[in-house]
Design an enzyme around this catalytic site. Structure first.
Site, PDB file in Angstrom:
ATOM      1  N   ASP A  54       0.845  -1.194   0.000  1.00 20.13           N
ATOM      2  CA  ASP A  54       0.000   0.000   0.000  1.00 20.13           C
ATOM      3  C   ASP A  54       0.878   1.240   0.000  1.00 20.13           C
ATOM      4  O   ASP A  54       1.820   1.349   0.786  1.00 20.13           O
ATOM      5  CB  ASP A  54      -0.902  -0.005   1.236  1.00 20.13           C
ATOM      6  CG  ASP A  54      -1.889   1.147   1.230  1.00 20.13           C
ATOM      7  OD1 ASP A  54      -2.799   1.134   0.386  1.00 20.13           O
ATOM      8  OD2 ASP A  54      -1.745   2.056   2.069  1.00 20.13           O
ATOM      9  N   ILE A  55       0.568   2.184  -0.888  1.00 20.00           N
ATOM     10  CA  ILE A  55       1.317   3.438  -0.949  1.00 20.00           C
ATOM     11  C   ILE A  55       0.940   4.290   0.257  1.00 20.00           C
ATOM     12  O   ILE A  55      -0.238   4.550   0.497  1.00 20.00           O
ATOM     13  CB  ILE A  55       1.024   4.190  -2.260  1.00 20.00           C
ATOM     14  CG1 ILE A  55       1.414   3.327  -3.457  1.00 20.00           C
ATOM     15  CG2 ILE A  55       1.744   5.538  -2.288  1.00 20.00           C
ATOM     16  CD1 ILE A  55       0.996   3.892  -4.800  1.00 20.00           C
ATOM     17  N   GLU A  97      -4.903   2.319  -4.180  1.00 18.43           N
ATOM     18  CA  GLU A  97      -3.442   2.405  -4.145  1.00 18.43           C
ATOM     19  C   GLU A  97      -2.796   1.138  -3.600  1.00 18.43           C
ATOM     20  O   GLU A  97      -1.626   1.126  -3.267  1.00 18.43           O
ATOM     21  CB  GLU A  97      -2.989   3.623  -3.333  1.00 18.43           C
ATOM     22  CG  GLU A  97      -3.212   3.518  -1.846  1.00 18.43           C
ATOM     23  CD  GLU A  97      -4.598   3.969  -1.382  1.00 18.43           C
ATOM     24  OE1 GLU A  97      -4.770   4.109  -0.171  1.00 18.43           O
ATOM     25  OE2 GLU A  97      -5.507   4.170  -2.205  1.00 18.43           O
TER      26      GLU A  97
END
Length: 181
Positions: A54-55, A97
């Protein structure tokens, strides 16, 4: 016949690929994962590790720089992710994301090393968009497939590792599995 064959291949690629990132879509990923889980259950020496990526602070990119920059960040992270894993590994966009990787033949220990490589490669890859240089980090959760798991349970364990990484300060790799170093 050649033209029809080419068109079929193109349509198949469109059906299994996320348009923005170029990664597999989650539907195709889960189909591949299902097969790999069956193989891992049939052959006890067949390892399989899942990484949930996950960003960090992605909403902030969109809010600060706009959705076009956010899309560019997603594209760049996907590129770094693809070159950070083996060609036999499978990487997909999970949603938003989040991305997910299936590391075929990987134990938890080797999966954690790959996850750390991914995290470092993304952290050290400045993303230039127009006049802006974005420093991007990711949090990663790792899980290994056991014979009593199924596709959803191994993804859930990786997601729990991701949740643990986010709550421990982000830009890190975590697992909820028992480590046997």
């Amino acid at each position: 016949f050649t033209r029809i064959s080419i068109e079929r291949r193109r349509f198949f690629a469109l059906a299994i690929t996320d348009e923005l990132t170029g990664l597999y879509n989650i539907r195709h990923f889960k189909n591949l994962l299902s097969t790999e889980c069956l193989m891992a259950k049939a052959y006890s020496d067949q390892n399989l590790c899942i990484l949930m990526i996950d960003i960090d602070n992605f909403k902030q990119f969109n809010d600060t720089y706009g959705h076009q920059t956010g899309d560019f960040v997603l594209e760049q992270v996907a590129k770094v992710l693809k070159i950070s894993v083996r060609t036999s590994d499978v990487v997909a966009r999970y949603g938003g994301e989040e991305m997910i990787a299936m590391l075929r033949g990987s134990s938890l220990e080797s999966g954690l090393k790959v996850a750390e490589t991914i995290r470092e490669n993304i952290e050290h890859h400045p993303i230039r968009s127009k006049d802006t240089i974005c420093k991007v980090t990711v949090s990663i959760g790792a899980a290994v497939f056991f014979s009593d798991d199924d596709e959803e349970s191994v993804i859930k364990k990786a997601d729990e590792g991701l949740y643990k990484a986010k709550h421990a300060g982000k830009n890190r790799v975590e697992t909820v599995e028992q480590l046997n170093f």
